[in-house]
Scaffold this active site. Structure first.
Site, PDB file in Angstrom:
ATOM      1  N   ARG A   1       0.891  -1.347   0.058  1.00 15.94           N
ATOM      2  CA  ARG A   1      -0.120  -0.073  -0.025  1.00 15.94           C
ATOM      3  C   ARG A   1       0.783   1.065  -0.059  1.00 15.94           C
ATOM      4  O   ARG A   1       2.243   1.138   0.290  1.00 15.94           O
ATOM      5  CB  ARG A   1      -1.050   0.118   1.178  1.00 15.94           C
ATOM      6  CG  ARG A   1      -0.302  -0.344   2.622  1.00 15.94           C
ATOM      7  CD  ARG A   1      -1.348  -0.349   3.664  1.00 15.94           C
ATOM      8  NE  ARG A   1      -1.875   0.792   3.830  1.00 15.94           N
ATOM      9  CZ  ARG A   1      -1.213   1.642   4.836  1.00 15.94           C
ATOM     10  NH1 ARG A   1      -0.225   1.517   5.412  1.00 15.94           N
ATOM     11  NH2 ARG A   1      -1.981   2.808   5.216  1.00 15.94           N
ATOM     12  N   LEU A   2       0.235   2.424  -0.125  1.00 16.78           N
ATOM     13  CA  LEU A   2       0.756   3.762  -0.243  1.00 16.78           C
ATOM     14  C   LEU A   2       0.005   4.335   0.495  1.00 16.78           C
ATOM     15  O   LEU A   2      -1.430   4.887  -0.062  1.00 16.78           O
ATOM     16  CB  LEU A   2       1.231   4.222  -1.921  1.00 16.78           C
ATOM     17  CG  LEU A   2       2.341   5.391  -1.918  1.00 16.78           C
ATOM     18  CD1 LEU A   2       3.468   5.153  -0.979  1.00 16.78           C
ATOM     19  CD2 LEU A   2       2.389   5.333  -3.413  1.00 16.78           C
ATOM     20  N   ASP A   3       0.149   5.352   1.462  1.00 17.76           N
ATOM     21  CA  ASP A   3      -0.691   5.953   2.123  1.00 17.76           C
ATOM     22  C   ASP A   3      -1.447   7.200   1.344  1.00 17.76           C
ATOM     23  O   ASP A   3      -0.888   7.606   0.310  1.00 17.76           O
ATOM     24  CB  ASP A   3       0.071   6.911   3.214  1.00 17.76           C
ATOM     25  CG  ASP A   3       0.624   6.220   4.242  1.00 17.76           C
ATOM     26  OD1 ASP A   3      -0.177   5.067   4.577  1.00 17.76           O
ATOM     27  OD2 ASP A   3       1.656   6.504   4.800  1.00 17.76           O
ATOM     28  N   ARG A   4      -2.513   7.544   1.651  1.00 17.15           N
ATOM     29  CA  ARG A   4      -3.282   8.518   0.993  1.00 17.15           C
ATOM     30  C   ARG A   4      -2.557   9.889   0.515  1.00 17.15           C
ATOM     31  O   ARG A   4      -2.814  10.381  -0.508  1.00 17.15           O
ATOM     32  CB  ARG A   4      -4.564   8.771   1.858  1.00 17.15           C
ATOM     33  CG  ARG A   4      -5.576   9.764   0.915  1.00 17.15           C
ATOM     34  CD  ARG A   4      -7.032   9.960   1.684  1.00 17.15           C
ATOM     35  NE  ARG A   4      -7.751  10.752   1.209  1.00 17.15           N
ATOM     36  CZ  ARG A   4      -8.233  11.836   1.831  1.00 17.15           C
ATOM     37  NH1 ARG A   4      -8.117  11.927   3.104  1.00 17.15           N
ATOM     38  NH2 ARG A   4      -9.058  12.523   1.146  1.00 17.15           N
TER      39      ARG A   4
ATOM     40  N   ARG B   1       3.638   4.269   7.506  1.00 22.21           N
ATOM     41  CA  ARG B   1       4.275   5.661   7.507  1.00 22.21           C
ATOM     42  C   ARG B   1       5.741   5.736   7.784  1.00 22.21           C
ATOM     43  O   ARG B   1       6.244   6.750   8.467  1.00 22.21           O
ATOM     44  CB  ARG B   1       3.323   6.520   8.276  1.00 22.21           C
ATOM     45  CG  ARG B   1       1.948   6.606   7.778  1.00 22.21           C
ATOM     46  CD  ARG B   1       0.925   7.353   8.499  1.00 22.21           C
ATOM     47  NE  ARG B   1       1.180   8.778   8.427  1.00 22.21           N
ATOM     48  CZ  ARG B   1       1.027   9.678   7.202  1.00 22.21           C
ATOM     49  NH1 ARG B   1       0.277   9.142   6.449  1.00 22.21           N
ATOM     50  NH2 ARG B   1       1.295  11.050   7.183  1.00 22.21           N
TER      51      ARG B   1
END
Length: 182
Positions: A43-46, A143
């Site tokens: 995933r990749l943070d918003r 993060r």
């Protein structure tokens, strides 16, 4: 043969195909990707941008996303403040976070890259200069890069994942996909 899709995730987009339970409408992968049967490998943070890999093969997905395989992930990081050599050394040695020490990172200063404009733009402060770092990690904590730069006194202003293993964003515009052999 497994399908592998490289996606340049724009700022503000969730790394999932649906946004269940949110009272506000937020952009998701389904707003950009119309390919059936593929799922994000990691995933990749918003509030981060850049390379997100999607595939239709569970083994490949695990090899990409699982920290046990230690696939390098390289980020271009704009920091508030100019990174000094002692900051780089701390990042290179590993940084103590609330969830423990990070593994050593590969860290170098870099010139501001020629990137697409971000929407919304990064705030600029005349009294505080910014700098850019290239950081490669082999972990995948929540993060992590943002927490690492904050731990050395350099809050992250912009975070772009440039590469995962040998796959890069080169030639892929924000919101665009590129299918490649797995």
């Amino acid at each position: 043969m497994a399908r592998l899709i490289l996606f340049n995730k724009p700022f503000g987009v969730l790394s999932q195909f649906t946004d269940r339970g949110s009272p506000t409408v937020r952009a998701t992968l389904s707003d950009f990707i119309d390919v059936k049967g593929v799922y994000p490998a990691g995933r990749l943070d918003r509030d981060s941008e850049g390379l997100l890999l999607l595939c239709d093969d569970g083994r490949l997905q695990a090899r990409i996303a699982d920290p046990r395989f230690k696939l390098p992930k390289t980020y271009w990081v704009q920091t508030e403040g100019i990174p000094q050599e002692q900051d780089l050394e701390r990042l290179r040695a590993g940084v103590r976070l609330k969830d423990g020490m990070t593994l050593p990172a590969v860290v170098d200063r870099m010139e501001a890259p020629a990137l697409w404009p971000r929407d919304p733009p990064i705030r600029e402060r005349k009294s505080v200069r910014d700098g850019w770092l290239r950081i490669t990690i082999r972990e995948g904590r929540n993060r992590q890069v943002r927490r690492m730069t904050a731990a050395v006194g350099l809050p992250t202003l912009r975070l772009v994942r440039w590469s995962i293993g040998d796959w890069t964003l080169d030639g892929i515009a924000p919101g665009q996909i590129k299918e490649t052999p797995a």
